[in-house]
Scaffold this active site. Structure first.
Site, mmCIF file in Angstrom:
data_model
loop_
_atom_site.group_PDB
_atom_site.id
_atom_site.type_symbol
_atom_site.label_atom_id
_atom_site.label_comp_id
_atom_site.label_asym_id
_atom_site.label_seq_id
_atom_site.Cartn_x
_atom_site.Cartn_y
_atom_site.Cartn_z
ATOM 1 N N HIS A 41 0.740 -27.547 167.349
ATOM 2 C CA HIS A 41 -1.035 -27.335 166.683
ATOM 3 C C HIS A 41 -0.528 -27.486 165.319
ATOM 4 O O HIS A 41 0.597 -27.634 164.661
ATOM 5 C CB HIS A 41 -1.305 -26.154 167.447
ATOM 6 C CG HIS A 41 -0.634 -24.951 167.123
ATOM 7 N ND1 HIS A 41 -0.346 -24.282 165.665
ATOM 8 C CD2 HIS A 41 -0.087 -24.009 168.032
ATOM 9 C CE1 HIS A 41 0.146 -23.258 165.944
ATOM 10 N NE2 HIS A 41 0.700 -22.984 167.154
ATOM 11 N N GLU A 42 -1.724 -27.363 164.763
ATOM 12 C CA GLU A 42 -1.719 -27.560 163.168
ATOM 13 C C GLU A 42 -0.885 -26.573 162.575
ATOM 14 O O GLU A 42 -0.223 -26.872 161.468
ATOM 15 C CB GLU A 42 -3.160 -27.539 162.836
ATOM 16 C CG GLU A 42 -3.219 -27.948 161.223
ATOM 17 C CD GLU A 42 -2.820 -29.485 161.082
ATOM 18 O OE1 GLU A 42 -2.165 -29.524 159.899
ATOM 19 O OE2 GLU A 42 -2.720 -30.276 161.599
ATOM 20 N N HIS A 44 2.056 -25.304 163.382
ATOM 21 C CA HIS A 44 3.546 -25.863 163.385
ATOM 22 C C HIS A 44 3.462 -27.082 162.446
ATOM 23 O O HIS A 44 4.422 -27.089 161.486
ATOM 24 C CB HIS A 44 4.069 -26.502 164.905
ATOM 25 C CG HIS A 44 4.058 -25.635 165.881
ATOM 26 N ND1 HIS A 44 2.969 -25.667 166.919
ATOM 27 C CD2 HIS A 44 4.847 -24.718 166.166
ATOM 28 C CE1 HIS A 44 3.296 -24.783 167.809
ATOM 29 N NE2 HIS A 44 4.261 -24.343 167.378
ATOM 30 N N ASP A 157 3.469 -14.421 163.717
ATOM 31 C CA ASP A 157 4.534 -13.679 164.510
ATOM 32 C C ASP A 157 5.436 -12.704 163.585
ATOM 33 O O ASP A 157 6.610 -12.982 162.982
ATOM 34 C CB ASP A 157 5.618 -14.555 165.095
ATOM 35 C CG ASP A 157 5.007 -15.381 166.420
ATOM 36 O OD1 ASP A 157 4.493 -14.821 167.125
ATOM 37 O OD2 ASP A 157 4.838 -16.552 166.180
ATOM 38 N N SER A 193 -0.196 -21.789 170.572
ATOM 39 C CA SER A 193 -0.115 -22.737 171.695
ATOM 40 C C SER A 193 -0.800 -22.232 172.890
ATOM 41 O O SER A 193 -1.192 -22.750 173.744
ATOM 42 C CB SER A 193 1.350 -22.991 171.920
ATOM 43 O OG SER A 193 1.843 -23.457 170.737
#
Ligand code: PAF
Length: 292
Positions: A41-42, A44, A157, A193
Site C-alpha cells: 500500500h502507499e 510501503h 510497527d 495490508s
C-alpha cells in the site's frame, strides 16, 4: 512500457541476489533495503521511494514469513498479490525484488532464532508469543543476505522498530535502521495490508484508533502526561465504538517499553500503543510523544 510488463529484476534465490548485488557493493554503490510481507500500500511505497532517494540501489523483499505467525493467526489468508506488488515496486523505483519461497528461506526447520528479551514481552509480544522472535530472525537473515547500508521500517510497527534497533545494536549488524512515519488514509486510519479485511462498518469505526491517539497526544501537549490518565482517555474513546474489541491500550517509555507510573518525565519519550480487534481483524496503531 506495455500494460502488464514487469521490468523490476525479480530474484528468487539467495545465491542469485548475492551475485547480483556484489558488483554494486564492490563499486561503492549504497544499498537501501525494505523488507515487506507484500500486499503493498502507499505506506510501503513511501518507504521504497525514500530508500530510492537515499541510496544508489533500492532492494525490497516480499516474503510472508511463517515464523512470525502464530498457529491460529492469518498466515494462510494473509493477502498476497505478487504481480501487483512488483508493478508498484517498479513504479516506486525498486531495482531488485527478492521474492524467495519458504523453502529458500527455511530449507530445514530452523534451530537458530533471534530472541530480543524485555521489549518483546509487552504489547504485541504479550499477545503474540514467538512473533518477534520470528520477525527478528527473518530480518537478521534478510540483512545478512542483502547487506544493505540502510534498512527502512514503518513506525506503525513501533515495537518492531525497537526490537530491530536493539538486535542490530546488540549483534553489531553493520546497517543503519531508518524508522519512517506511519502513513494514514485521509480519515486518519493507519495504512495496513490488513485493512482490506474490514467490513464497511468496521472500516468506518476503525478511525477511532487514530482519533483516540490524537486526543491523548493533544492532552499530553497540554500538560496532562499522567500515564494512567492517558491510558483511560484512549481506552474510553475506543470503547465508544461498538465494534471495537480492544486487546491492549498501553502507555510505556519508548524505545525501552517500560511501564510508566504517574506523570511522564520531561525530556523522555513515551509511546501510547493500541491493538484493537474489529471482528476477525486485528489493527494496531500508536503515537510517540516527546514529553516537555
Ligand atoms: O513489518 C513487516 O512487514 C514484517 O514484520 C517484516 C519486517 C517484513 C518481517 O517479515
Amino acid at each position: 512500457m506495455k500494460q502488464g510488463e514487469i521490468k523490476v529484476e525479480t530474484i528468487r534465490t539467495i545465491r542469485e541476489l548475492r551475485r547480483k548485488l556484489a558488483p554494486h557493493r564492490q563499486s561503492g554503490r549504497s544499498i537501501g533495503f525494505m523488507p515487506t510481507l507484500g500486499y503493498m500500500h502507499e505506506g510501503h511505497l513511501s518507504l521504497i521511494r525514500r530508500a530510492r532517494k537515499e541510496n544508489d540501489i533500492a532492494v525490497i523483499s516480499i516474503f510472508v514469513n511463517p515464523l512470525q505467525f502464530g498457529p491460529n493467526e492469518d498466515f494462510d489468508r494473509y493477502p498476497r498479490d505478487m504481480e501487483r506488488d512488483l508493478r508498484l515496486a517498479q513504479e516506486a523505483g525498486v531495482d531488485f525484488a527478492f521474492v524467495p519461497d519458504v523453502r529458500e528461506m527455511y530449507p530445514e526447520p530452523v534451530k537458530t532464532t533471534v530472541k530480543v528479551s524485555g521489549i518483546t514481552d509487552r504489547l504485541c509480544g504479550a499477545s503474540r508469543p514467538g512473533h518477534f522472535e520470528g520477525v527478528a530472525t527473518v530480518v537478521l537473515k534478510l540483512l545478512l543476505i542483502v547487506g544493505p547500508d540502510r534498512a527502512y521500517f514503518g513506525m506503525k510497527d513501533a515495537q518492531q522498530v525497537a526490537v530491530i534497533e536493539q538486535m542490530v545494536k546488540d549483534l553489531n549488524v553493520p546497517v543503519a535502521i531508518v524508522p519512517c512515519p506511519t502513513l494514514r488514509e485521509s480519515d486518519g486510519l493507519a495504512m495496513s495490508s490488513r485493512n482490506v479485511y474490514l467490513s464497511p462498518e468496521e472500516r468506518r469505526q476503525a478511525v477511532v484508533l487514530n482519533q483516540a491517539l490524537q486526543e491523548a497526544a493533544a492532552a499530553a501537549a497540554a500538560g496532562r502526561t499522567d500515564a494512567g490518565y492517558l491510558r483511560s482517555l484512549v481506552a474510553g474513546r475506543i470503547a465508544a465504538a461498538p465494534l471495537a474489541d480492544p486487546e491492549y491500550v498501553e502507555v510505556l517509555s519508548y524505545p525501552s517499553l517500560e511501564p510508566l507510573e504517574g506523570r511522564a518525565q520531561p525530556g523522555t519519550r513515551i509511546i501510547i500503543a493500541v491493538a484493537v480487534r474489529f471482528g476477525k481483524t486485528r489493527l494496531i496503531d500508536n503515537t510517540i510523544l516527546e514529553i516537555r
